[in-house]
Design a protein around this motif. Structure first.
Motif, PDB file in Angstrom:
ATOM      1  N   MET A 144       0.855  -1.190   0.000  1.00 36.76           N
ATOM      2  CA  MET A 144       0.000   0.000   0.000  1.00 36.76           C
ATOM      3  C   MET A 144       0.888   1.237   0.000  1.00 36.76           C
ATOM      4  SD  MET A 144      -3.192  -1.101   0.145  1.00 36.76           S
ATOM      5  CE  MET A 144      -4.011   0.384   0.628  1.00 36.76           C
ATOM      6  N   ASP A 145       1.459   1.571  -1.149  1.00 31.89           N
ATOM      7  CA  ASP A 145       2.357   2.715  -1.222  1.00 31.89           C
ATOM      8  C   ASP A 145       1.874   3.786  -2.204  1.00 31.89           C
ATOM      9  OD1 ASP A 145       2.814   1.539  -3.655  1.00 31.89           O
ATOM     10  OD2 ASP A 145       4.969   1.282  -3.387  1.00 31.89           O
ATOM     11  N   GLY A 146       0.585   3.747  -2.521  1.00 34.52           N
ATOM     12  CA  GLY A 146       0.043   4.733  -3.453  1.00 34.52           C
ATOM     13  C   GLY A 146       0.021   4.255  -4.891  1.00 34.52           C
ATOM     14  N   ARG A 147       0.682   3.150  -5.160  1.00 37.47           N
ATOM     15  CA  ARG A 147       0.658   2.539  -6.494  1.00 37.47           C
ATOM     16  C   ARG A 147      -0.087   1.225  -6.386  1.00 37.47           C
ATOM     17  NH1 ARG A 147       6.772   3.260  -6.854  1.00 37.47           N
ATOM     18  NH2 ARG A 147       6.939   5.487  -7.142  1.00 37.47           N
ATOM     19  N   TYR A 148      -0.497   0.704  -7.506  1.00 36.79           N
ATOM     20  CA  TYR A 148      -1.217  -0.561  -7.517  1.00 36.79           C
ATOM     21  C   TYR A 148      -0.270  -1.666  -7.960  1.00 36.79           C
ATOM     22  CZ  TYR A 148      -5.061   2.570  -7.019  1.00 36.79           C
ATOM     23  OH  TYR A 148      -5.884   3.551  -6.546  1.00 36.79           O
ATOM     24  N   HIS A 149       0.100  -2.506  -7.045  1.00 35.56           N
ATOM     25  CA  HIS A 149       0.996  -3.617  -7.325  1.00 35.56           C
ATOM     26  C   HIS A 149       0.149  -4.841  -7.639  1.00 35.56           C
ATOM     27  CE1 HIS A 149       4.585  -1.427  -5.980  1.00 35.56           C
ATOM     28  NE2 HIS A 149       3.736  -0.836  -5.150  1.00 35.56           N
ATOM     29  N   LEU A 150      -0.098  -5.045  -8.908  1.00 37.82           N
ATOM     30  CA  LEU A 150      -0.959  -6.128  -9.354  1.00 37.82           C
ATOM     31  C   LEU A 150      -0.168  -7.099 -10.236  1.00 37.82           C
ATOM     32  CD1 LEU A 150      -4.053  -3.939 -10.301  1.00 37.82           C
ATOM     33  CD2 LEU A 150      -3.572  -5.041  -8.118  1.00 37.82           C
ATOM     34  N   GLU A 151       1.009  -7.452  -9.771  1.00 35.97           N
ATOM     35  CA  GLU A 151       1.884  -8.302 -10.564  1.00 35.97           C
ATOM     36  C   GLU A 151       1.493  -9.764 -10.524  1.00 35.97           C
ATOM     37  OE1 GLU A 151       3.229  -6.335  -8.040  1.00 35.97           O
ATOM     38  OE2 GLU A 151       3.826  -4.649  -9.285  1.00 35.97           O
ATOM     39  N   LYS A 152       0.831 -10.179  -9.478  1.00 35.96           N
ATOM     40  CA  LYS A 152       0.530 -11.590  -9.277  1.00 35.96           C
ATOM     41  C   LYS A 152      -0.962 -11.815  -9.121  1.00 35.96           C
ATOM     42  CE  LYS A 152       1.476 -15.517  -6.371  1.00 35.96           C
ATOM     43  NZ  LYS A 152       1.746 -15.993  -5.066  1.00 35.96           N
ATOM     44  N   ARG A 153      -1.443 -12.892  -9.697  1.00 40.97           N
ATOM     45  CA  ARG A 153      -2.843 -13.283  -9.553  1.00 40.97           C
ATOM     46  C   ARG A 153      -2.989 -14.123  -8.284  1.00 40.97           C
ATOM     47  NH1 ARG A 153      -5.343 -17.548  -9.541  1.00 40.97           N
ATOM     48  NH2 ARG A 153      -7.514 -17.785 -10.082  1.00 40.97           N
ATOM     49  N   TYR A 154      -3.992 -13.813  -7.492  1.00 38.67           N
ATOM     50  CA  TYR A 154      -4.300 -14.565  -6.283  1.00 38.67           C
ATOM     51  C   TYR A 154      -5.668 -15.210  -6.442  1.00 38.67           C
ATOM     52  CZ  TYR A 154      -0.441 -12.089  -4.043  1.00 38.67           C
ATOM     53  OH  TYR A 154       0.794 -11.596  -3.721  1.00 38.67           O
ATOM     54  N   ASP A 155      -5.933 -16.232  -5.648  1.00 37.24           N
ATOM     55  CA  ASP A 155      -7.257 -16.852  -5.650  1.00 37.24           C
ATOM     56  C   ASP A 155      -8.273 -15.945  -4.954  1.00 37.24           C
ATOM     57  OD1 ASP A 155      -6.444 -19.385  -6.863  1.00 37.24           O
ATOM     58  OD2 ASP A 155      -5.355 -19.698  -4.981  1.00 37.24           O
ATOM     59  N   VAL A 156      -7.824 -15.289  -3.882  1.00 39.13           N
ATOM     60  CA  VAL A 156      -8.677 -14.393  -3.097  1.00 39.13           C
ATOM     61  C   VAL A 156      -7.907 -13.103  -2.832  1.00 39.13           C
ATOM     62  CG1 VAL A 156      -9.888 -14.081  -0.892  1.00 39.13           C
ATOM     63  CG2 VAL A 156      -9.812 -16.350  -1.948  1.00 39.13           C
ATOM     64  N   ALA A 157      -8.589 -11.979  -3.020  1.00 41.56           N
ATOM     65  CA  ALA A 157      -8.013 -10.669  -2.677  1.00 41.56           C
ATOM     66  C   ALA A 157      -8.973  -9.978  -1.714  1.00 41.56           C
ATOM     67  CB  ALA A 157      -7.817  -9.822  -3.921  1.00 41.56           C
ATOM     68  N   VAL A 158      -8.456  -9.586  -0.561  1.00 42.35           N
ATOM     69  CA  VAL A 158      -9.241  -8.858   0.421  1.00 42.35           C
ATOM     70  C   VAL A 158      -8.784  -7.406   0.372  1.00 42.35           C
ATOM     71  CG1 VAL A 158      -9.866  -8.647   2.855  1.00 42.35           C
ATOM     72  CG2 VAL A 158      -9.398 -10.915   1.886  1.00 42.35           C
ATOM     73  N   VAL A 159      -9.704  -6.518   0.035  1.00 40.11           N
ATOM     74  CA  VAL A 159      -9.404  -5.087  -0.028  1.00 40.11           C
ATOM     75  C   VAL A 159     -10.065  -4.447   1.179  1.00 40.11           C
ATOM     76  CG1 VAL A 159      -9.642  -2.967  -1.358  1.00 40.11           C
ATOM     77  CG2 VAL A 159      -9.258  -5.145  -2.546  1.00 40.11           C
ATOM     78  N   ASP A 160      -9.256  -4.113   2.169  1.00 42.05           N
ATOM     79  CA  ASP A 160      -9.726  -3.529   3.422  1.00 42.05           C
ATOM     80  C   ASP A 160      -9.332  -2.053   3.420  1.00 42.05           C
ATOM     81  OD1 ASP A 160     -10.562  -3.097   6.006  1.00 42.05           O
ATOM     82  OD2 ASP A 160      -8.869  -4.105   6.936  1.00 42.05           O
ATOM     83  N   VAL A 161      -9.904  -1.324   2.445  1.00 41.52           N
ATOM     84  CA  VAL A 161      -9.547   0.075   2.228  1.00 41.52           C
ATOM     85  C   VAL A 161     -10.824   0.864   1.956  1.00 41.52           C
ATOM     86  CG1 VAL A 161      -8.165   1.654   0.826  1.00 41.52           C
ATOM     87  CG2 VAL A 161      -7.370  -0.687   1.189  1.00 41.52           C
ATOM     88  N   ASP A 162     -10.963   2.007   2.612  1.00 39.23           N
ATOM     89  CA  ASP A 162     -12.149   2.848   2.453  1.00 39.23           C
ATOM     90  C   ASP A 162     -12.004   3.825   1.290  1.00 39.23           C
ATOM     91  OD1 ASP A 162     -13.380   1.715   4.663  1.00 39.23           O
ATOM     92  OD2 ASP A 162     -12.631   3.224   6.054  1.00 39.23           O
TER      93      ASP A 162
END
Length: 155
Positions: free
Chosen positions: A34-52
């Motif tokens: 969580m550094d202000g950029r979107y690090h989407l290099e890897k595919r996961y089975d589940v992604a939990v986004v705990d961000v408002d």
């Protein structure tokens, strides 16, 4: 099963990762950067986004566009983002206050395979264009579990 949790809270990361490992034996959980950029290099089975707010919405939308078959769980204090959750076909939308049992219930549904077909389909650019694929297209007009929960809670 690989999972990633995007959050700024150490406490919430520890709680959520513990539940994922507890309910999904063998799960490997990572903490999303969580550094202000979107690090989407890897595919996961589940992604939990705990961000408002807009940051959470942007992360959910970009993740669903890039990895359409990943199950996304969005935890937010902003209930008015329910429409974005529907349009992006996320697996579950949890509004704060975050209750441990509520998150466990969601993870158990993943374990049991209680997944609607439209929750595994790419969202494309629907979140940015304000249009979406109608849920009836994938559920035979019956509506899915996520839609029912959102409708009962917010509509």
């Amino acid at each position: 099963m690989d999972a990633v949790i995007y959050t700024n809270s150490i406490w919430e990361y520890e709680m959520l990762s513990h539940i994922l490992v507890d309910e999904l034996p063998g799960a490997v959980v990572s903490w999303g950067v969580m550094d202000g950029r979107y690090h989407l290099e890897k595919r996961y089975d589940v992604a939990v986004v705990d961000v408002d707010g807009a940051q959470g919405m942007e992360l959910v939308c970009r993740y669903r566009e890039r990895f359409g078959d990943t199950l996304v769980i969005w935890i937010t204090g902003d209930p008015y983002f329910a429409g974005v959750a529907i349009r992006t076909h996320i697996f579950d939308f949890i509004v704060r206050p975050l209750e441990e049992e509520r998150f466990r219930e969601t993870v158990r549904r993943i374990k049991e395979g209680d997944i609607e077909i439209w929750q595994r389909m790419p969202a494309g650019k629907t979140a940015y264009h304000g249009c979406g694929i109608c849920r009836e297209d994938y559920t035979g007009g019956q509506g899915g579990t996520l839609w029912k929960r959102i409708k009962e809670s917010f509509l």
